[in-house]
Design an enzyme around this catalytic site. Structure first.
Site, PDB file in Angstrom:
ATOM      1  N   CYS A 112      -6.153  -3.773  -7.458  1.00 28.08           N
ATOM      2  CA  CYS A 112      -7.332  -4.053  -8.280  1.00 28.08           C
ATOM      3  C   CYS A 112      -6.956  -3.747  -9.738  1.00 28.08           C
ATOM      4  CB  CYS A 112      -8.517  -3.203  -7.813  1.00 28.08           C
ATOM      5  SG  CYS A 112      -8.359  -1.450  -8.197  1.00 28.08           S
ATOM      6  N   CYS A 117      -6.228   0.031 -10.366  1.00 34.01           N
ATOM      7  CA  CYS A 117      -4.951   0.503  -9.795  1.00 34.01           C
ATOM      8  C   CYS A 117      -3.769  -0.149 -10.493  1.00 34.01           C
ATOM      9  CB  CYS A 117      -4.918   0.228  -8.294  1.00 34.01           C
ATOM     10  SG  CYS A 117      -5.999   1.332  -7.343  1.00 34.01           S
ATOM     11  N   HIS A 131      -5.824   6.479  -2.544  1.00 33.04           N
ATOM     12  CA  HIS A 131      -6.705   5.462  -1.966  1.00 33.04           C
ATOM     13  C   HIS A 131      -7.801   5.066  -2.945  1.00 33.04           C
ATOM     14  CE1 HIS A 131      -5.306   6.719   2.281  1.00 33.04           C
ATOM     15  NE2 HIS A 131      -4.569   5.750   1.778  1.00 33.04           N
ATOM     16  N   CYS A 132      -8.077   3.783  -2.964  1.00 34.76           N
ATOM     17  CA  CYS A 132      -9.031   3.181  -3.903  1.00 34.76           C
ATOM     18  C   CYS A 132     -10.341   2.906  -3.163  1.00 34.76           C
ATOM     19  CB  CYS A 132      -8.437   1.876  -4.436  1.00 34.76           C
ATOM     20  SG  CYS A 132      -9.479   0.994  -5.606  1.00 34.76           S
ATOM     21  N   HIS A 185       1.625   4.237  -3.040  1.00 39.25           N
ATOM     22  CA  HIS A 185       1.586   5.711  -2.985  1.00 39.25           C
ATOM     23  C   HIS A 185       2.828   6.313  -3.638  1.00 39.25           C
ATOM     24  CE1 HIS A 185      -2.052   6.122  -0.715  1.00 39.25           C
ATOM     25  NE2 HIS A 185      -1.570   5.596   0.408  1.00 39.25           N
ATOM     26  N   CYS A 188      -9.007  -4.006  -2.811  1.00 37.74           N
ATOM     27  CA  CYS A 188      -7.745  -3.510  -3.382  1.00 37.74           C
ATOM     28  C   CYS A 188      -6.774  -3.125  -2.270  1.00 37.74           C
ATOM     29  CB  CYS A 188      -8.014  -2.307  -4.272  1.00 37.74           C
ATOM     30  SG  CYS A 188      -6.516  -1.597  -5.000  1.00 37.74           S
ATOM     31  N   HIS A 211       0.833  -1.213   0.000  1.00 36.30           N
ATOM     32  CA  HIS A 211       0.000   0.000   0.000  1.00 36.30           C
ATOM     33  C   HIS A 211       0.867   1.263   0.000  1.00 36.30           C
ATOM     34  CE1 HIS A 211      -3.597   2.402   1.194  1.00 36.30           C
ATOM     35  NE2 HIS A 211      -2.679   3.137   1.817  1.00 36.30           N
ATOM     36  N   GLU A 212       1.799   1.331   0.923  1.00 38.84           N
ATOM     37  CA  GLU A 212       2.639   2.542   1.013  1.00 38.84           C
ATOM     38  C   GLU A 212       3.512   2.696  -0.229  1.00 38.84           C
ATOM     39  OE1 GLU A 212       1.992   4.795   3.081  1.00 38.84           O
ATOM     40  OE2 GLU A 212       0.762   3.633   4.444  1.00 38.84           O
TER      41      GLU A 212
END
Length: 181
Positions: free
Chosen positions: A166, A169, A141-142, A135, A147, A131-132
């Protein structure tokens, strides 16, 4: 040429988890992943009133010391992290930048008074690291709950999402280019 994702252990994260994280990040981002030991003065980023560590200052530290071949750099710590506007953060990253940090502190079951489970900790750590790093490639953010880029305020939200992107993304990620210095 920048082609390496560096994982920087900060303040004693579990080594066996770092090996698994290395494999997962190599798979997700198709990058060469290495460990990098940097001596961070954790007292310099400690906030005595909050009893927490300022994640933005850790990012600045990483940026000052990353090797020339760094594609991305990720600190992994067991310290409790914060940014001034939030009570805590699981991690922080530079949007379209090259540095990120993730903490195991609030990913552990023990933090919530339930028995330790390293498999759950590892699953959460991989998701938050992906996640990080997402970015850093410009992903925000989705809205898709499954996701990995979905925002997570609580560990329960981390538990219901996957550690992959996802399709939307993933398409955005495929079209991104590394940020130029």
């Amino acid at each position: 040429m920048r082609n390496t994702l560096y994982i920087v252990p900060v303040h004693h994260p579990r080594l066996e988890n770092l090996e698994l994280l290395k494999q997962a990040l190599s798979e997700v981002f198709s990058l060469h992943v290495e460990f990098l030991n940097l001596e961070l003065d954790i007292e310099a980023v400690f906030n005595i009133r909050r009893h927490q560590y300022h994640s933005t200052e850790i990012l600045a530290y990483l940026l000052d010391r990353m090797p020339d071949d760094t594609e991305r750099i990720l600190a992994v710590t067991d310290l409790d992290l914060y940014i001034p506007i939030l009570t805590f953060v699981f991690g922080e990253a530079q949007l379209r930048g090259r540095a990120a940090v993730v903490s195991c502190h609030r990913l552990k079951n023990e933090f919530y008074g339930i028995p330790a489970d390293n498999d759950i900790l590892m699953d959460r750590l991989i998701k938050e690291a992906v996640h990080e790093l997402g970015h850093t490639y410009g992903l925000i953010h989705c809205t898709n709950y499954a996701c990995v880029m979905h925002a997570s305020t609580y560990v329960e939200e981390i538990d219901i999402k996957d550690y992959h992107f996802c399709p939307a993304c993933q398409a955005l990620l495929a079209g991104t280019e590394p940020r130029q210095p």
